[in-house]
Enzyme design. Structure first.
Site, PDB file in Angstrom:
ATOM      1  N   CYS A  67      -1.460  -0.366 -31.880  1.00  0.00           N
ATOM      2  CA  CYS A  67      -1.570  -0.401 -30.590  1.00  0.00           C
ATOM      3  C   CYS A  67      -2.999   0.349 -30.014  1.00  0.00           C
ATOM      4  CB  CYS A  67      -0.387  -0.153 -29.686  1.00  0.00           C
ATOM      5  SG  CYS A  67       1.204  -0.484 -30.149  1.00  0.00           S
ATOM      6  N   ASP A 115       3.783  -5.856 -34.275  1.00  0.00           N
ATOM      7  CA  ASP A 115       3.170  -4.902 -35.257  1.00  0.00           C
ATOM      8  C   ASP A 115       3.723  -3.599 -35.198  1.00  0.00           C
ATOM      9  OD1 ASP A 115       2.437  -4.230 -32.568  1.00  0.00           O
ATOM     10  OD2 ASP A 115       0.398  -3.747 -32.696  1.00  0.00           O
TER      11      ASP A 115
END
Length: 384
Positions: free
Chosen positions: A372, A248
């Site tokens: 995150c 990501d």
């Protein structure tokens, strides 16, 4: 019989260790989880509608040092930005909940609730549940968070509370809990909602998480437990950051067949430039679960000479953004040119969304970003 909601809250304040395992709601063993997911559950696209977003209040000065206050301010600002689009729930230790409520409760659009579940750090994408959906239903996959496998390394930090948080959170909302047959984190899993998963080899085919499991075997386990048909593996890079190069921060699906690829900015470390180049080569030759070639849009990073933050672990990646209901919440790093380019690229990639940029120097100094620090709770698709 289901326990009253107030009783759940009381148990959660005691900490997950005080809650009997059986009280944390139904848990399917790995084999059953695979069978259920293969039948009618799958990992949705992040752009699918959410009920809410989860975040976590950073708890430990032993992790953040003098930067803890700045990181908490960043978390509050990200929560405010997301609250323009959907409700936000922030996990916090009971002793820190009042401060979290004070900082997060001002100026919100949708509600920002602080939920008293003990935690250690802010990276709820990794230690929180990865949600799966099916007709009329939602389940949460606990991916067995083990502190990124960093015990005994310079990256080691406390994670016992974080490891228990997924079960507590799912119990709080009455969501069925499944146990993954592998060890990983939400940031290591990028799905398009149409049968394709992107992952890095370095963060999963790694003895610090899945000793003895081959890439082929892990791929089969992820297909079964995440309800996907194809896994696209990119190499990544192990041992250079706490996550072993999560996907990501590197590549994201904007829609089935469409990918945003992080391109390191000027003065980037050559090792991360090499990771980008290898990832690009892999994605250019890949097809997704439906046989489509991938349309790739590069998202250049900022010039770290122009950013307002920095440091050895600073994550100067616009690709670690978060999509909410009608919104894209992305970082702003202080390089005005690069910030503007990132805004334009993300707005073009998500034409039905409003892009909001938030400064996150504190969060980024810890090697992470907005994605995150968030986890979406998807709405169940219509029942068949």
């Amino acid at each position: 019989m289901d326990m009253p909601h107030t009783s759940r809250r009381h148990l959660l304040r005691l900490g997950a260790a005080a809650v009997p395992l059986a009280a944390l709601g139904p848990v399917l063993p790995a084999a059953s989880a695979r069978a259920v997911a293969a039948g009618n559950l799958y990992m949705p696209a992040e752009t699918d509608r959410h009920l809410r977003t989860y975040m976590a209040w950073p708890a430990l000065s032993s992790v953040w040092g003098d930067g803890l206050g700045a990181v908490r301010r960043d978390i509050a600002e990200v929560a405010h930005a997301i609250s323009r689009f959907e409700p936000v729930v922030v996990l916090a230790r009971p002793s820190q909940a009042a401060e979290a409520r004070y900082q997060c409760g001002r100026g919100a659009s949708y509600a920002i609730e602080v939920l008293e579940i003990p935690n250690d750090d802010l990276w709820i994408r990794d230690f929180g549940p990865t949600f799966l959906v099916g007709p009329g239903t939602v389940a949460g996959l606990d991916t067995n968070f083990n502190g990124w496998g960093k015990a005994g390394t310079t990256f080691e930090q406390p994670y016992a509370n974080d490891a228990a948080a997924a079960a507590s959170l799912l119990y709080e909302y009455g969501v069925r809990r499944l146990r993954a047959p592998f060890v990983g984190e939400g940031g290591s899993l990028e799905a398009d909602g149409d049968g394709t998963l992107m992952v890095t080899v370095s963060s999963l085919v790694n003895d610090n998480r899945n000793p003895g499991l081959s890439q082929e075997r892990l791929g089969e386990l992820m297909k079964g437990s995440l309800g996907v048909d194809k896994v696209i593996w990119v190499p990544g890079l192990a041992g250079q950051d706490i996550t072993d190069c999560h996907i990501d921060c590197l590549a994201r699906f904007t829609a089935p067949g469409r990918v945003i690829l992080d391109k390191p900015g000027p003065r980037a470390d050559p090792k991360w430039v090499a990771v980008y180049e290898e990832t690009k080569r892999v994605l250019e030759s890949a097809t997704d679960a439906r046989g489509r070639r991938l349309a790739i849009t590069e998202l250049p990073g900022p010039d770290t000479r122009e950013t307002t933050g920095g440091g050895k672990e600073f994550l100067a990646s616009y690709t670690n953004y978060y999509t909410a209901n009608g919104g894209v919440v992305a970082p702003r790093f202080g390089d005005s040119y690069a910030d503007g380019v990132a805004y334009a690229i993300l707005q073009a990639a998500y034409p039905g969304h409003r892009v909001v940029q938030v400064p996150i120097d504190g969060i980024a100094s810890g090697g992470g970003g907005i994605h995150c620090a968030t986890q979406s709770h998807p709405a169940p698709p219509p029942a068949a």
